[in-house]
Design a protein around this motif. Structure first.
Motif, PDB file in Angstrom:
ATOM      1  N   THR A   1      -8.803   3.760  -2.877  1.00 18.40           N
ATOM      2  CA  THR A   1      -8.049   4.966  -2.607  1.00 18.40           C
ATOM      3  C   THR A   1      -8.768   5.794  -1.558  1.00 18.40           C
ATOM      4  N   TYR A   2      -7.996   6.639  -0.911  1.00 21.50           N
ATOM      5  CA  TYR A   2      -8.565   7.591   0.042  1.00 21.50           C
ATOM      6  C   TYR A   2      -7.752   8.873  -0.045  1.00 21.50           C
TER       7      TYR A   2
ATOM      8  N   GLY B   1       0.558  -4.480   3.731  1.00 24.69           N
ATOM      9  CA  GLY B   1      -0.762  -4.544   4.363  1.00 24.69           C
ATOM     10  C   GLY B   1      -1.718  -3.513   3.816  1.00 24.69           C
ATOM     11  N   TRP B   2      -2.675  -3.130   4.643  1.00 24.42           N
ATOM     12  CA  TRP B   2      -3.751  -2.269   4.213  1.00 24.42           C
ATOM     13  C   TRP B   2      -3.336  -0.806   4.112  1.00 24.42           C
TER      14      TRP B   2
ATOM     15  N   THR C   1      -3.846   7.769   0.084  1.00 23.46           N
ATOM     16  CA  THR C   1      -3.313   6.417   0.115  1.00 23.46           C
ATOM     17  C   THR C   1      -4.026   5.556  -0.911  1.00 23.46           C
ATOM     18  N   ILE C   2      -3.355   4.481  -1.334  1.00 21.81           N
ATOM     19  CA  ILE C   2      -3.900   3.593  -2.343  1.00 21.81           C
ATOM     20  C   ILE C   2      -3.483   2.172  -1.999  1.00 21.81           C
ATOM     21  N   ASP C   3      -4.399   1.214  -2.212  1.00 24.51           N
ATOM     22  CA  ASP C   3      -4.056  -0.166  -1.877  1.00 24.51           C
ATOM     23  C   ASP C   3      -3.197  -0.797  -2.974  1.00 24.51           C
TER      24      ASP C   3
ATOM     25  N   ALA D   1       0.866  -1.168   0.000  1.00 22.98           N
ATOM     26  CA  ALA D   1       0.000   0.000   0.000  1.00 22.98           C
ATOM     27  C   ALA D   1       0.911   1.228   0.000  1.00 22.98           C
ATOM     28  N   MET D   2       0.487   2.265  -0.703  1.00 23.16           N
ATOM     29  CA  MET D   2       1.315   3.462  -0.848  1.00 23.16           C
ATOM     30  C   MET D   2       0.569   4.694  -0.364  1.00 23.16           C
ATOM     31  N   GLY D   3       1.327   5.672   0.084  1.00 17.57           N
ATOM     32  CA  GLY D   3       0.723   6.911   0.543  1.00 17.57           C
ATOM     33  C   GLY D   3       1.544   8.114   0.120  1.00 17.57           C
TER      34      GLY D   3
END
Length: 122
Positions: A57-58, A100-101, A49-51, A32-34
């Motif tokens: 995404t958020y 992870g998440w 962030t993106i899974d 997961a990236m932010g």
């Protein structure tokens, strides 16, 4: 994992930039990236962030509608598209990765890039 941001620079208010974060060293698609940013004298702020798949995404409310996060696992790269930039968006922008998440807490991220400067002039 090594993360390298690029795409920052000087832009006028109302302009756009697309930041890129290239990953190497392990399986990027499992992370997961932010994106975060830090202005002088302020704490590092979560932005988006993106899974691992890109399907979830958020984006934080303060930039939602102007900033979009996406990723291309074939290129081991995550992006932050920034439109309608404002002087208050001036900061160093960082990408981060974690197993992870998705997460909004900077303490949850294991891997960080060196940052790229974004300066928005009025």
């Amino acid at each position: 994992v090594q993360l390298v941001e690029s795409g920052g620079g000087l832009v006028q208010a109302g302009g756009s930039l697309r930041l890129s974060c290239a990953a190497s060293g392990r399986q990027f698609s499992g992370l997961a990236m932010g994106w975060f940013r830090q202005a002088p004298g302020k704490e590092r702020q979560f932005l988006a962030t993106i899974d691992w798949s890109g399907g979830r995404t958020y984006v934080v409310a303060s930039v939602k509608g102007r900033f979009t996060i996406s990723r291309d696992n074939a290129k081991n790269t995550v992006y932050l598209q920034m439109n309608g930039l404002k002087p208050e968006d001036t900061a160093v922008y960082y990408c981060a990765g974690r197993s992870g998440w998705v997460a909004s807490d900077k303490a949850a991220y294991d891997y960080w890039g060196q940052g790229t400067q974004v300066t928005v002039s009025s």
